[in-house]
Design an enzyme around this catalytic site. Structure first.
Site, short mmCIF file in Angstrom:
data_model
loop_
_atom_site.label_atom_id
_atom_site.label_comp_id
_atom_site.label_asym_id
_atom_site.label_seq_id
_atom_site.Cartn_x
_atom_site.Cartn_y
_atom_site.Cartn_z
N GLU A 125 0.82 -1.22 0.00
CA GLU A 125 0.00 0.00 0.00
C GLU A 125 0.85 1.26 0.00
O GLU A 125 0.33 2.37 0.08
CB GLU A 125 -1.03 0.00 1.14
N ASP A 147 -4.83 2.98 0.31
CA ASP A 147 -3.60 3.70 0.66
C ASP A 147 -2.65 3.82 -0.52
O ASP A 147 -1.97 4.83 -0.66
CB ASP A 147 -2.90 3.00 1.83
N CYS A 174 -7.55 -5.87 -1.46
CA CYS A 174 -8.55 -5.76 -0.39
C CYS A 174 -8.97 -4.31 -0.16
O CYS A 174 -9.70 -4.01 0.77
CB CYS A 174 -8.04 -6.39 0.91
#
Ligand code: PEP
Ligand code: MG
Length: 574
Positions: free
Chosen positions: A435, A459, A506
């Site tokens: 991320e 992120d 995710c």
């Protein structure tokens, strides 16, 4: 008067209900005069609240995070000084006694006076301290009203209620879970903020970034909220209301139909199986995971166990929570993320430690800085691996050094369990979140040292494009289709697939139908999303042929003009 506001679409669905305003600063209080005989009691009530607030500070001091002792102590000291300022601790008492007013009102009047004094300072630092005054007064006020936390207002069950707030933290919102609100709206916040993520988990329509909604809307105004379009209609005319009622029932019918796909296998038209997992925040969310037919938990955001409380969850409490999820999923994979605290998810008392919290001591950085907290969690997690198919995921890793340190912590936790003869899965898989752009670009080391990877697009996009995901002012610049983002995704998914390391997405992108085919075309075979979104993504998978989307996906990846990318994506999705 009817008017329409436009904000950021967070959770789809249409809600129709009456506005219930919650106060951002609870300093909006009623003023009333008390009979003389109750004045003694009122002063005592004020004194008790003052004492409770002092004790609260003392508690915070003894539980303070060790990593930022200096800043945290300074912050607490300042707030204690403000609390002890005679303007807050003595003057309201005198006012209650002399003017027979309620304690809340006396506190408000003197807080306003103190804030006004700070506002007159020319020095920017001193001027800013008025915020501290407000925060301290708010804490004291909450003690007075018997609401030490940011308590949710009672939902009214006779009518649909739409919660209207200036701002809500993820911790605020998660408290609303057991209550049935028809929708949430806020002035602040972005679509991938953790508040938005929790709203999706609640499966409740939500629009954020409405700027002045909290000021413009009155209690009990009739509202229509279109979560898909990010539109809010206040006091609609009859024909508009009728039209939205129709749309609402159509939408609900569509959702019901999709739920019939619950047990269908998520195969593409050409027969490739796609894993569709769910993201959860609490063990209780498992029911929804199953109801929607997810075949595993791709992300359990364990940090939500740490929010809305004055203490921290110990090993036993955490173990029970992780075990409940492991057992509840009955052998299906469960990926539990080590706590990603910091940024917009702060434990009580740590909220003001960093200047730039998204770039500060967050996630794995905080874990490594707080070894005791991390050890406790790792032991609890490892113990839970004995009760199901659990794997451990580590957030925000940036490179080799953090990976090595993390693995050393895990090895030490395993040794401590071995020494005590406690069972755990010795084959437990350890994964890392991708991320941070640096992690995506230095992927080799992740693929070598870890068992699996999970891309946190929320992120990854935030850090690639330098867009604060919680800031509605820059939300229009937050672009999952930016070529830089797409190249990073293609690189991570491609390289992981080539080296045989399982990779999933995710972040919120995994739950958006607009991106399903694109991600499939890039090579993604594991998606994890908020539970309610699983059926619609499954429907997308069922109608996709991988060979057919390959060419268009490559053209999207080669394009660098945003308009062209969107045009090609529309083609891919049609
Ligand atoms: C992400 O960043 O995409 C992610 C899944 O983690 P979080 O949203 O909790 O930061
Ligand atoms: Mg993240």
């Amino acid at each position: 008067m009817s008017f329409t506001l436009h904000g950021i679409a967070v959770t789809s669905g249409i809600a129709i209900g009456y506005a219930h305003l919650i106060s951002h600063t609870s300093l909006e209080v009623a003023h009333y005069v008390l009979p003389k005989k109750f004045i003694g009691e009122e002063v005592a009530r004020f004194d008790a609240a003052l004492l409770a607030t002092r004790n609260e500070f003392a508690g915070l001091r003894s539980n303070r995070p060790t990593h930022a002792a200096a800043e945290f102590d300074a912050f607490l000291e300042l707030h204690q000084m403000i609390l002890d300022d005679p303007q807050l601790s003595v003057a309201p008492r005198d006012m209650i006694a002399s003017e027979y007013c309620n304690a809340e009102w006396a506190l408000k009047v003197h807080t306003d006076a103190l804030v006004a004094q700070f506002n007159q300072f020319e020095d920017a630092y001193l001027k800013e301290r008025q915020l501290d005054v407000k925060q301290v007064a708010e804490r004291l006020l909450k003690r007075l009203t018997g609401q030490p936390g940011h308590q949710p207002p009672p939902a009214r069950h006779d009518v649909e209620t739409i919660l209207v707030a200036h701002d809500l933290s993820p911790a605020d919102l998660i408290q609303f879970k057991p209550q049935q609100y028809a929708a949430f709206i806020t002035d602040l916040g972005g679509a991938t903020s953790h508040t938005a993520i929790v709203a999706r988990g609640l499966n409740t329509p939500c629009v954020m970034g409405l700027h002045h909604a909290r000021e413009l809307i009155r209690e009990d105004d009739l509202l229509i909220l279109d979560g898909e379009q990010g539109v809010l209609i206040v006091n609609p005319d009859k024909p508009i209301l009728a039209e939205y009622k129709l749309r609402q029932s159509e939408w609900e019918l569509e959702r019901k139909k999709l739920k019939r796909l619950r047990t269908a296998r998520a195969n593409t038209l050409d027969g490739s199986f796609i894993e569709l997992h769910a993201n959860i925040e609490k063990p209780e969310d498992i029911a929804e995971v199953k109801e929607n037919g997810a075949t595993g938990i791709g992300l359990f955001r364990s940090e939500f166990l740490f929010l809305n409380r004055d203490d921290l969850p110990g090993e036993e409490e955490q173990f029970e929570a992780y075990r409940a999820v492991a057992e509840g999923m009955e052998g299906q994979p469960v990926t539990i993320r080590t706590f990603d605290l910091g940024a917009d998810k702060q434990i009580k008392g740590a909220a003001r430690v960093a200047n730039n919290p998204a770039l500060g001591l967050r996630a794995i950085r905080l874990c490594l800085a707080e070894p005791q907290l991390f050890r406790t969690q790792l032991r609890a997690l490892l113990r839970a691996t004995h009760y199901g198919n659990v794997q451990i995921l580590v957030p925000m890793l940036s490179g080799a050094s953090e990976i090595n340190q993390t693995l050393q912590f895990i090895a030490a936790a395993r040794r401590s369990l071995d020494d005590e003869g406690i069972s755990y899965d010795h084959e437990v898989k350890i994964g890392g979140m991708i991320e941070i752009p640096a992690a995506a670009l230095a992927l080799n080391v992740f693929a070598k040292k870890l068992d699996f990877l999970s891309i946190g697009t929320n992120d990854l996009i935030q850090y690639t494009l330098a867009i604060d995901r919680t800031d509605e002012e820059v939300a229009h610049l937050y672009d999952p289709l930016h070529p830089a983002v797409l190249h990073l995704l293609a690189h991570v998914i491609g390289a992981s697939n080539r080296s045989g390391v399982p990779v999933s997405v995710c972040g919120e992108m995994a739950g958006e139908t607009a991106y399903t085919r694109l991600l499939l075309g890039i090579g993604l075979r594991r998606f994890s999303m908020y539970p309610a979104q699983v059926p619609i993504i499954k429907q997308r998978v069922l109608t996709t042929s991988l060979p057919e989307i390959a060419g268009l996906t490559q053209r999207i990846l080669r394009a660098d003009d945003p308009m062209k990318i969107r045009e090609l994506l529309d083609k891919l999705n049609s």
